[in-house]
Design an enzyme around this catalytic site. Structure first.
Site, PDB file in Angstrom:
ATOM      1  CB  SER A  87      -1.076   0.048   1.424  1.00  0.00           C
ATOM      2  OG  SER A  87      -1.138   1.388   1.480  1.00  0.00           O
ATOM      3  CE1 TYR A 100      -4.016  -2.199   5.069  1.00  0.00           C
ATOM      4  CE2 TYR A 100      -4.472  -0.206   4.908  1.00  0.00           C
ATOM      5  CZ  TYR A 100      -4.440  -1.699   4.760  1.00  0.00           C
ATOM      6  OH  TYR A 100      -4.722  -1.652   2.931  1.00  0.00           O
TER       7      TYR A 100
HETATM    8  N1  LIG Z   1      -9.029  -0.487  -1.570  1.00  0.00           N
HETATM    9  C1  LIG Z   1      -8.283   0.412  -1.355  1.00  0.00           C
HETATM   10  O1  LIG Z   1      -8.285   1.703  -1.407  1.00  0.00           O
HETATM   11  C2  LIG Z   1      -5.921  -0.434  -1.569  1.00  0.00           C
HETATM   12  C3  LIG Z   1      -5.402   0.611  -1.016  1.00  0.00           C
HETATM   13  C4  LIG Z   1      -4.383   0.000  -1.187  1.00  0.00           C
HETATM   14  C5  LIG Z   1      -3.881  -1.019  -0.454  1.00  0.00           C
HETATM   15  N2  LIG Z   1      -4.965  -1.588  -1.026  1.00  0.00           N
HETATM   16  C6  LIG Z   1      -4.926  -3.673  -0.731  1.00  0.00           C
HETATM   17  O2  LIG Z   1      -5.476  -4.234  -1.287  1.00  0.00           O
HETATM   18  C7  LIG Z   1      -5.851  -5.808  -0.910  1.00  0.00           C
HETATM   19  C8  LIG Z   1      -6.871  -5.481  -1.006  1.00  0.00           C
HETATM   20  O3  LIG Z   1      -7.723  -4.398  -1.469  1.00  0.00           O
HETATM   21  P1  LIG Z   1      -9.585  -4.444  -0.902  1.00  0.00           P
HETATM   22  O4  LIG Z   1      -9.339  -2.774  -0.977  1.00  0.00           O
HETATM   23  O5  LIG Z   1     -10.463  -5.568  -1.880  1.00  0.00           O
HETATM   24  O6  LIG Z   1      -9.361  -5.297   0.293  1.00  0.00           O
HETATM   25  P2  LIG Z   1     -11.791  -5.926   0.491  1.00  0.00           P
HETATM   26  O7  LIG Z   1     -12.776  -4.866  -0.252  1.00  0.00           O
HETATM   27  O8  LIG Z   1     -11.851  -5.235   2.442  1.00  0.00           O
HETATM   28  O9  LIG Z   1     -11.744  -7.164   0.310  1.00  0.00           O
HETATM   29  C9  LIG Z   1     -10.547  -7.751   0.978  1.00  0.00           C
HETATM   30  C10 LIG Z   1     -11.100  -9.149   0.259  1.00  0.00           C
HETATM   31  O10 LIG Z   1     -10.275 -10.514   1.819  1.00  0.00           O
HETATM   32  C11 LIG Z   1     -11.184 -10.981   1.853  1.00  0.00           C
HETATM   33  N3  LIG Z   1     -11.029 -11.730   3.324  1.00  0.00           N
HETATM   34  C12 LIG Z   1     -10.592 -10.804   4.229  1.00  0.00           C
HETATM   35  N4  LIG Z   1     -10.938 -11.244   5.682  1.00  0.00           N
HETATM   36  C13 LIG Z   1      -9.998 -12.838   5.357  1.00  0.00           C
HETATM   37  C14 LIG Z   1     -10.112 -13.817   6.059  1.00  0.00           C
HETATM   38  N5  LIG Z   1      -9.969 -13.439   7.567  1.00  0.00           N
HETATM   39  N6  LIG Z   1      -9.289 -14.976   5.479  1.00  0.00           N
HETATM   40  C15 LIG Z   1     -10.190 -14.839   3.685  1.00  0.00           C
HETATM   41  N7  LIG Z   1     -10.247 -14.118   3.234  1.00  0.00           N
HETATM   42  C16 LIG Z   1     -10.328 -12.836   3.709  1.00  0.00           C
HETATM   43  C17 LIG Z   1     -12.492 -10.808   1.645  1.00  0.00           C
HETATM   44  O11 LIG Z   1     -13.555 -11.790   1.242  1.00  0.00           O
HETATM   45  P3  LIG Z   1     -14.452 -12.306   2.944  1.00  0.00           P
HETATM   46  O12 LIG Z   1     -15.213 -11.267   3.226  1.00  0.00           O
HETATM   47  O13 LIG Z   1     -15.452 -13.138   0.873  1.00  0.00           O
HETATM   48  O14 LIG Z   1     -13.520 -13.107   3.056  1.00  0.00           O
HETATM   49  C18 LIG Z   1     -12.114  -9.691   0.434  1.00  0.00           C
HETATM   50  O15 LIG Z   1     -12.184 -10.494  -0.788  1.00  0.00           O
HETATM   51  C19 LIG Z   1      -5.717  -5.273  -0.083  1.00  0.00           C
HETATM   52  O16 LIG Z   1      -4.024  -6.203   0.522  1.00  0.00           O
HETATM   53  C20 LIG Z   1      -5.110  -3.758   0.814  1.00  0.00           C
HETATM   54  O17 LIG Z   1      -4.607  -3.680   2.082  1.00  0.00           O
HETATM   55  C21 LIG Z   1      -6.626  -1.277  -1.064  1.00  0.00           C
HETATM   56  C1  LIG Z   2      -7.992   1.240   6.041  1.00  0.00           C
HETATM   57  O1  LIG Z   2      -9.155   1.990   7.083  1.00  0.00           O
HETATM   58  C2  LIG Z   2      -9.175   3.967   7.594  1.00  0.00           C
HETATM   59  C3  LIG Z   2      -9.987   3.823   8.657  1.00  0.00           C
HETATM   60  O2  LIG Z   2     -10.849   3.116   8.456  1.00  0.00           O
HETATM   61  C4  LIG Z   2      -9.755   4.035   5.781  1.00  0.00           C
HETATM   62  O3  LIG Z   2      -9.203   5.705   6.915  1.00  0.00           O
HETATM   63  C5  LIG Z   2      -8.125   4.117   5.598  1.00  0.00           C
HETATM   64  O4  LIG Z   2      -8.070   4.559   4.029  1.00  0.00           O
HETATM   65  C6  LIG Z   2      -7.977   2.179   5.000  1.00  0.00           C
HETATM   66  N1  LIG Z   2      -7.339   2.290   4.237  1.00  0.00           N
HETATM   67  C7  LIG Z   2      -7.799   1.719   2.507  1.00  0.00           C
HETATM   68  C8  LIG Z   2      -6.817   1.353   2.037  1.00  0.00           C
HETATM   69  O5  LIG Z   2      -8.726   1.348   2.049  1.00  0.00           O
END
Ligand SMILES: NC(=O)c1ccc[n+]([C@@H]2O[C@H](COP(=O)([O-])OP(=O)(O)OC[C@H]3O[C@@H](n4cnc5c(N)ncnc54)[C@H](OP(=O)(O)O)[C@@H]3O)[C@@H](O)[C@H]2O)c1
Ligand SMILES: *[C@@H]1O[C@H](CO)[C@@H](O)[C@H](O)[C@H]1NC(C)=O
Length: 303
Positions: free
Chosen positions: A177, A191
């Site tokens: 991230s 995190y």
């Molecule tokens: N979105 C962003 O802005 C952002 C930015 C930087 C980095 N990231 C990184 O990108 C990755 C994906 O993010 P996202 O935004 O797609 O997250 P998300 O919407 O929260 O999706 C998370 C995924 O992980 C699964 N998961 C969560 N806990 C689990 C567990 N205990 N066992 C098995 N599966 C689990 C969830 O499925 P279930 O609930 O079905 O298990 C879901 O498929 C993460 O590593 C995050 O840190 C995201």
């Molecule tokens: C992680 O969670 C915090 C608190 O809800 C939020 O401010 C932040 O944007 C989240 N990070 C990502 C990558 O979604």
């Protein structure tokens, strides 16, 4: 020519080079060729929705079969249908990375080793639901973050990579991230620390596995639309998960630490010129404000 004008000319040349390189990277260079990976298996962790689901579908479009891991079977099955609609095979495995036992891990290892896995997307990740001070975080939540983001990611890598080394072929992506690696994240300490760990693990592995023909990449995005970011609408600064995954698959094999979406890279360039102390203060204030706003809203809801 005076010394100053020489320095000026060098600076301008450097800026022009920098801009051209940026444009080339994001719009003109040859995308990674997935041709030799067609028909092989990719594993995506956390594939039931969000960025993981988007990676699964994009990999299927490249001709790869996809193993989908997460807890929600119904959602996984929905993604599996999308994968199959692209003409690829899918395999749904329900797995909880936070609570899996040694026996569960052993079974998963056997299942994965019975297939030819040549791509691993270490995507699963958990975040806090609200910015929280380090000293106020519940021990249980911290453990969950470390178990899923660090321990499970590490285990997945150790299960899948040995066979890649044997075949001298493979790709391992780590969803790290920008927050934690490229910018500080007060009130998201655990995190962002876990994400920095993933980044360090990935760059170390990139060095260890290069001679075995394996590509390892750390991806360091800022916001992407998803449940986690709580942003539904994409914009210039926030790409959709689909757009993000597509850009990421194009940039495989280039930068070891990569920001595949162009605007994220712009953010990281700007941040790299700002003093860290100022960034820390700014983000701390932003996250305190965010926490208070959410807490006020939830009090209103209860009333
Ligand atoms: N979105 C962003 O802005 C952002 C930015 C930087 C980095 N990231 C990184 O990108 C990755 C994906 O993010 P996202 O935004 O797609 O997250 P998300 O919407 O929260 O999706 C998370 C995924 O992980 C699964 N998961 C969560 N806990 C689990 C567990 N205990 N066992 C098995 N599966 C689990 C969830 O499925 P279930 O609930 O079905 O298990 C879901 O498929 C993460 O590593 C995050 O840190 C995201
Ligand atoms: C992680 O969670 C915090 C608190 O809800 C939020 O401010 C932040 O944007 C989240 N990070 C990502 C990558 O979604």
């Amino acid at each position: 020519m005076s010394v100053l004008s020489i320095i000026g000319a060098l600076c301008s040349l450097y800026s022009i080079f920098f801009i051209i390189r940026f444009i080339y990277r994001h719009w003109f260079r040859t995308p990674f060729s997935w041709e030799t990976y067609r028909g092989e298996w990719a594993v995506v962790t956390g594939a039931s929705y969000g960025i993981g689901a988007a990676y699964a579908v994009e990999l299927a479009k490249k001709g790869l079969n996809v193993i989908l891991l997460a807890r929600s079977v119904d959602k996984l099955q929905h993604v599996a249908q999308q994968v199959e609609s692209k003409g690829a095979k899918s395999l749904v495995i329900s797995f909880d990375f936070a609570s899996a036992s040694t026996e569960d891990w052993r079974r998963l290892e056997n299942q994965l080793n019975s297939l030819t896995v040549s791509v691993l997307v270490n995507n699963v990740g958990v975040n806090v639901s609200l910015p929280t001070a380090f000293l106020e975080m519940e021990e249980e939540k911290m453990d969950q973050i470390l178990r899923v983001n660090i321990v499970a990611t590490q285990k997945m890598t150790r299960i899948v990579v040995p066979k890649m080394v044997e075949r001298r072929k493979g790709i391992v992506l780590f969803l790290s991230s920008g927050g934690g690696v490229l910018s500080p994240a007060p009130y998201l300490s655990c995190y962002s620390g876990s994400k920095a760990y993933e980044n360090a693990l990935a760059t170390a592995l990139a060095g260890e596995l290069e001679s075995s023909g394996i590509i390892v990449q750390s991806i360091t995005p800022f916001f992407v639309t998803s449940e986690m970011s709580k942003i539904r609408q994409s914009s210039l600064a926030v790409p959709s998960a689909e757009r993000f995954a597509r850009d990421s698959l194009q940039s495989v094999g280039y930068e070891v630490c990569s920001n595949p979406y162009w605007f994220h890279e712009c953010i990281s360039i700007v941040l790299s010129y700002l003093p860290l102390k100022l960034q820390i203060r700014y983000v701390a204030k932003l996250h305190r404000g965010l926490r208070e706003k959410v807490l006020r809203k939830s009090v209103h809801k209860k009333e």
